[in-house]
Design a protein around this motif. Structure first.
Motif, short mmCIF file in Angstrom:
data_model
loop_
_atom_site.label_atom_id
_atom_site.label_comp_id
_atom_site.label_asym_id
_atom_site.label_seq_id
_atom_site.Cartn_x
_atom_site.Cartn_y
_atom_site.Cartn_z
N THR A 26 0.83 -1.21 0.00
CA THR A 26 0.00 0.00 0.00
C THR A 26 0.86 1.26 0.00
OG1 THR A 26 -1.75 -1.17 1.19
CG2 THR A 26 -1.81 1.23 1.23
N GLY A 27 1.90 1.26 0.83
CA GLY A 27 2.77 2.44 0.90
C GLY A 27 3.50 2.70 -0.41
N ILE A 28 4.04 1.63 -1.02
CA ILE A 28 4.75 1.79 -2.30
C ILE A 28 3.78 2.27 -3.38
CG2 ILE A 28 5.97 0.56 -4.12
CD1 ILE A 28 7.69 1.07 -1.72
N THR A 29 2.57 1.68 -3.41
CA THR A 29 1.59 2.08 -4.43
C THR A 29 1.20 3.54 -4.25
OG1 THR A 29 0.74 -0.20 -4.49
CG2 THR A 29 -0.65 1.53 -5.42
N GLN A 30 0.95 3.94 -3.00
CA GLN A 30 0.57 5.33 -2.76
C GLN A 30 1.69 6.29 -3.17
OE1 GLN A 30 -2.28 6.53 -1.76
NE2 GLN A 30 -3.30 5.21 -0.29
N GLN A 31 2.92 5.94 -2.84
CA GLN A 31 4.03 6.83 -3.19
C GLN A 31 4.28 6.83 -4.69
OE1 GLN A 31 5.38 8.92 -1.13
NE2 GLN A 31 6.69 9.77 -2.73
N TYR A 32 4.11 5.68 -5.34
CA TYR A 32 4.23 5.62 -6.80
C TYR A 32 3.20 6.54 -7.45
CZ TYR A 32 5.40 3.29 -11.24
OH TYR A 32 5.82 3.01 -12.51
N LEU A 33 1.98 6.49 -6.96
CA LEU A 33 0.93 7.37 -7.48
C LEU A 33 1.25 8.84 -7.19
CD1 LEU A 33 -2.20 5.27 -6.46
CD2 LEU A 33 -1.39 5.69 -8.78
N THR A 34 1.84 9.09 -6.02
CA THR A 34 2.20 10.47 -5.68
C THR A 34 3.25 11.01 -6.65
OG1 THR A 34 1.70 10.10 -3.34
CG2 THR A 34 3.14 11.95 -3.87
N VAL A 35 4.22 10.16 -7.01
CA VAL A 35 5.22 10.59 -7.99
C VAL A 35 4.56 10.86 -9.34
CG1 VAL A 35 7.32 9.92 -9.23
CG2 VAL A 35 7.06 9.34 -6.81
N LEU A 36 3.68 9.97 -9.79
CA LEU A 36 2.99 10.19 -11.06
C LEU A 36 2.14 11.47 -11.01
CD1 LEU A 36 1.79 6.59 -12.00
CD2 LEU A 36 3.69 7.89 -12.99
N GLN A 37 1.52 11.72 -9.86
CA GLN A 37 0.73 12.95 -9.71
C GLN A 37 1.63 14.18 -9.81
OE1 GLN A 37 -1.45 13.07 -6.05
NE2 GLN A 37 -2.54 14.95 -6.56
N ALA A 38 2.80 14.11 -9.16
CA ALA A 38 3.73 15.24 -9.24
C ALA A 38 4.23 15.43 -10.67
CB ALA A 38 4.91 15.01 -8.30
N ILE A 39 4.46 14.32 -11.39
CA ILE A 39 4.89 14.43 -12.80
C ILE A 39 3.79 15.07 -13.64
CG2 ILE A 39 5.48 13.08 -14.84
CD1 ILE A 39 6.86 11.09 -13.00
N ALA A 40 2.54 14.68 -13.39
CA ALA A 40 1.43 15.28 -14.14
C ALA A 40 1.32 16.78 -13.85
CB ALA A 40 0.13 14.57 -13.79
N GLN A 41 1.52 17.15 -12.58
CA GLN A 41 1.47 18.58 -12.23
C GLN A 41 2.64 19.33 -12.87
OE1 GLN A 41 -0.96 20.00 -10.94
NE2 GLN A 41 -2.05 18.61 -9.56
N ALA A 42 3.82 18.66 -12.96
CA ALA A 42 4.95 19.32 -13.62
C ALA A 42 4.69 19.49 -15.12
CB ALA A 42 6.22 18.49 -13.39
N ASP A 43 4.10 18.48 -15.76
CA ASP A 43 3.74 18.63 -17.18
C ASP A 43 2.75 19.77 -17.38
OD1 ASP A 43 5.38 16.52 -17.80
OD2 ASP A 43 3.76 15.02 -17.80
N VAL A 103 8.79 16.67 -7.95
CA VAL A 103 8.93 15.36 -8.60
C VAL A 103 10.17 14.65 -8.07
CG1 VAL A 103 9.35 14.18 -10.78
CG2 VAL A 103 7.67 16.01 -10.67
N SER A 104 11.29 15.36 -8.01
CA SER A 104 12.53 14.73 -7.53
C SER A 104 12.41 14.31 -6.07
CB SER A 104 13.70 15.70 -7.72
OG SER A 104 13.90 16.00 -9.09
N VAL A 105 11.80 15.16 -5.25
CA VAL A 105 11.65 14.83 -3.83
C VAL A 105 10.77 13.59 -3.64
CG1 VAL A 105 10.69 15.64 -1.64
CG2 VAL A 105 12.10 17.17 -3.03
#
Length: 509
Positions: free
Chosen positions: A158-175, A226-228
Motif C-alpha cells: 500500500t505504501g509503495i503504491t501510494q508513493q508511486y501514485l504520488t510521484v505520477l501525480q507530481a509528474i502530471a502537475q509538472a507537465d 517530482v525529484s523529492v
C-alpha cells in the motif's frame, strides 16, 4: 537477484568514472560533433519492480520477516520435545595431589598425585500435558507470525503504491506547469505583437512578462517536487537512489473505471482476507492453546533418564606402588618360608614359594595396569530411572497461571471482535470515498473542458481586440485551477482504490 538487476539499471543512469593509476593517464575522449546530442540512459521503474525491490530491501518488512525463522524452529522444537529424548554427552580430566582427605569421621591418605578422566552419555525424556500441547501452541504461533508478515507486506504494498501514485501525480502537475509556461510565452508574443501595432498597452506586455516569470517559478517548484517524491519512493523501497534522480522514469499508467464491486462483496472478502484480522485470529488460537498448556499443570509428569559412564585413574609416579608391591611380595615370601619350616618339622612337604618372588614381569604388570589415562576407561554399570511426579498443592500458582492465560485469551477474543468492526468501517468508508472520488473525476473533467473553452474564447477575443489581457489572465488561472483539480481528482481516485485494497487485504485491480 531481480532487485540487483533493477538497482544496476537505476545506477546505470549515472555512470561513475573509474580512476586510473598515475603511470598511465587516461586519454580524454574526442569531442562529439556539434550537431550530436548526448543523452544519458534512463532507468525504467514499474510499480511491480518497485514492490519487488521493496520486499527484499525495506527495513520494516525485513524486520517482520526475521520472525519467520524463530517461529519455524519453535514448531520443530515442540515436535522434537514430544518425540525425541534429550541427549547429552560430557567428559573431562582431573588432577589430585598427594595428601589426606577427611570424609565424615574417616581420613583417606594418598601418597602420590593422580590424573583421571571420565565420560558420561545420558538420555532424558519428559512427558506432561504441557509437552503434549506444545506442538499445537507452536503451530498456532507460527500461523500468527505468518499473518503478521502478510500484514507487513500489505502495508508495504500500500505504501509503495501510494508513493508511486504520488510521484505520477507530481509528474502530471509538472507537465501541466510546462504547458502553462508555453501558453504564457505565447501570450507574451501575442501581447508584444499587439503592442507593436498599437492595439495594446505596455501594461499588457509587462503583465505577460510577469505571468511568464511566475510560470517559470512554478515549473522549477514542480520539478523539485517530482525529484523529492522520487527520493521518498526509493526510501520506501529500501535502496539508495541514483545520484541523478531525474533519469528514473516511472512506466506504469492507471486508468479510471467505475467501481464494479458491491459493498457486501467487499465486506465478505475483508472478513476472510484482511491480514491484521487474520493475525489477531491466529493469536487468539495460540492463546487458546496456551490455556490448554497451562491447565495441563494439574496432570502428572513422567520423566525417564538413562546413562552410561566410565573413568580412568592413573598415578603420575608409579614407583611407590612398585615398592609397595615388592615389599608385599617379600613379606609373603618370608611367611611362605616360615610356613615351610613348620611343615618340614611336621614331616610335611614344603610349599612352592617361587610365586612370591618379585620380578621384572611383576613390575611391568603394575606399570601396565597404571597406564590407563586418558582413554582406557573402566565402564560403570548402566543406570536408568523412571520418575512420576503428581503435583498436589503449590500455593495456587497453577490457578493463577490458568487465570492469566484465560484472561489473555478473552482479551484477544475482544480484540478480534473490535478489529472485525473496524475492518467493516474501514472497508465501508474506503468504498464510499472511492465512489465519491470516481464521481469527482467526472465532474472535474467537465470543469476542465469548460475552462479550456473559456480560455480559448478569451484568447480569441484578446487576439481580435475584443477582450482585455486581464480577462485572458483570469481565464488562464481558471483553466490552470481546473487542470490541477482534474489531475488531483484522478490520482485521488487511484489512491482511494489503494486504500480500499489495503482494507480488503487483496488486490482489486
Amino acid at each position: 537477484m531481480k532487485h540487483v538487476m533493477i538497482g544496476a539499471g537505476l545506477l546505470a543512469a549515472n555512470p561513475t568514472p573509474i580512476a586510473v593509476g598515475a603511470q598511465q593517464p587516461p586519454t580524454p575522449p574526442p569531442p562529439p560533433p556539434a550537431a550530436a546530442t548526448i543523452r544519458q540512459p534512463t532507468a525504467a521503474l514499474s510499480l511491480a519492480d518497485a514492490i519487488a525491490v521493496a520486499r527484499e530491501n525495506n527495513p520494516l518488512y525485513r524486520r517482520a520477516e526475521n520472525n519467520r525463522g524463530p517461529a519455524a524452529w519453535g514448531v520443530r522444537n515442540a515436535y522434537s520435545s514430544l518425540l525425541i529424548p534429550n541427549v547429552r554427552a560430557s567428559g573431562g580430566m582431573t588432577y589430585s595431589g598427594p595428601g589426606s582427605q577427611t570424609f565424615l569421621a574417616q581420613s583417606f591418605s594418598q601418597s602420590g598425585s593422580t590424573v583421571a578422566s571420565f565420560y558420561e552419555l545420558g538420555l532424558s525424556y519428559e512427558l506432561s500435558g504441557a509437552t503434549l500441547s506444545q506442538p499445537g501452541l507452536a503451530k498456532a504461533q507460527q500461523r500468527a507470525t505468518d499473518q503478521d508478515i502478510a500484514g507487513a507486506e500489505n502495508v508495504l504494498i500500500t505504501g509503495i503504491t501510494q508513493q508511486y501514485l504520488t510521484v505520477l501525480q507530481a509528474i502530471a502537475q509538472a507537465d501541466l506547469a510546462h504547458k502553462t509556461l508555453q501558453r504564457n510565452e505565447e501570450f507574451l508574443k501575442l501581447a508584444n505583437a499587439r503592442y507593436g501595432v498599437g492595439q495594446a498597452t505596455l501594461i499588457d506586455v509587462r503583465q505577460a512578462q510577469v505571468a511568464r516569470g511566475q510560470a517559470q517559478v512554478a515549473v522549477l517548484r514542480a520539478e523539485t517536487v517530482v525529484s523529492v517524491e522520487k527520493l521518498r519512493l526509493f526510501e520506501q523501497m529500501g535502496v539508495t537512489p541514483p545520484l541523478d534522480i531525474t533519469e528514473v522514469q516511472l512506466t506504469d499508467t492507471f486508468t479510471v473505471h467505475a467501481p464494479p464491486w458491491q459493498l457486501k462483496e467487499l465486506l465478505t472478502m475483508a472478513e476472510q482476507q484482511n491480514p491484521v484480522l487474520k493475525a489477531l485470529r491466529a493469536r487468539e488460537d495460540a492463546a487458546a492453546w496456551n490455556v490448554r498448556s497451562t491447565a495441563s499443570a494439574w496432570g502428572p509428569v513422567v520423566a525417564l533418564s538413562a546413562g552410561w559412564s566410565g573413568f580412568t585413574q592413573q598415578f603420575t609416579n608409579v614407583d611407590p606402588i612398585i615398592f609397595a608391591g615388592e615389599a608385599a611380595f617379600a613379606n609373603q615370601h618370608a611367611e611362605c618360608q616360615e610356613n615351610n619350616t613348620i611343615r618340614t618339622s611336621a614331616g610335611l612337604a614344603p610349599n612352592d614359594c617361587s610365586g612370591f618372588v618379585w620380578g621384572a614381569s611383576n613390575e611391568q604388570a603394575v606399570r601396565d595396569r597404571n597406564s590407563v589415562f586418558p582413554f582406557d576407561f573402566t565402564k560403570q554399570p548402566f543406570q536408568a530411572r523412571l520418575t512420576v511426579t503428581w503435583p498436589i498443592f503449590n500455593n495456587f500458582s497453577r490457578e493463577l497461571n490458568v487465570s492469566n492465560a484465560r484472561t489473555q485469551h478473552n482479551d484477544l477474543e475482544e480484540r478480534v471482535r473490535a478489529r472485525g468492526l473496524a475492518v467493516q468501517t474501514d472497508v465501508s468508508q474506503a468504498f464510499l470515498v472511492l465512489q465519491s472520488a470516481y464521481r469527482t473525476v467526472g465532474l472535474q473533467d467537465t470543469n476542465r473542458v469548460a475552462a479550456r473553452e473559456q480560455l480559448q474564447l478569451a484568447t480569441e477575443r484578446y487576439r481580435v481586440g475584443s477582450g482585455t489581457f486581464f480577462e485572458l489572465l483570469d481565464a488562464q488561472i481558471a483553466a490552470l485551477r481546473a487542470e490541477q483539480d482534474a489531475v488531483n481528482a484522478t490520482y485521488d481516485y487511484h489512491k482511494a482504490l489503494a486504500v480500499l485494497e489495503a482494507a480488503v487485504g487483496r488486490s482489486l485491480r
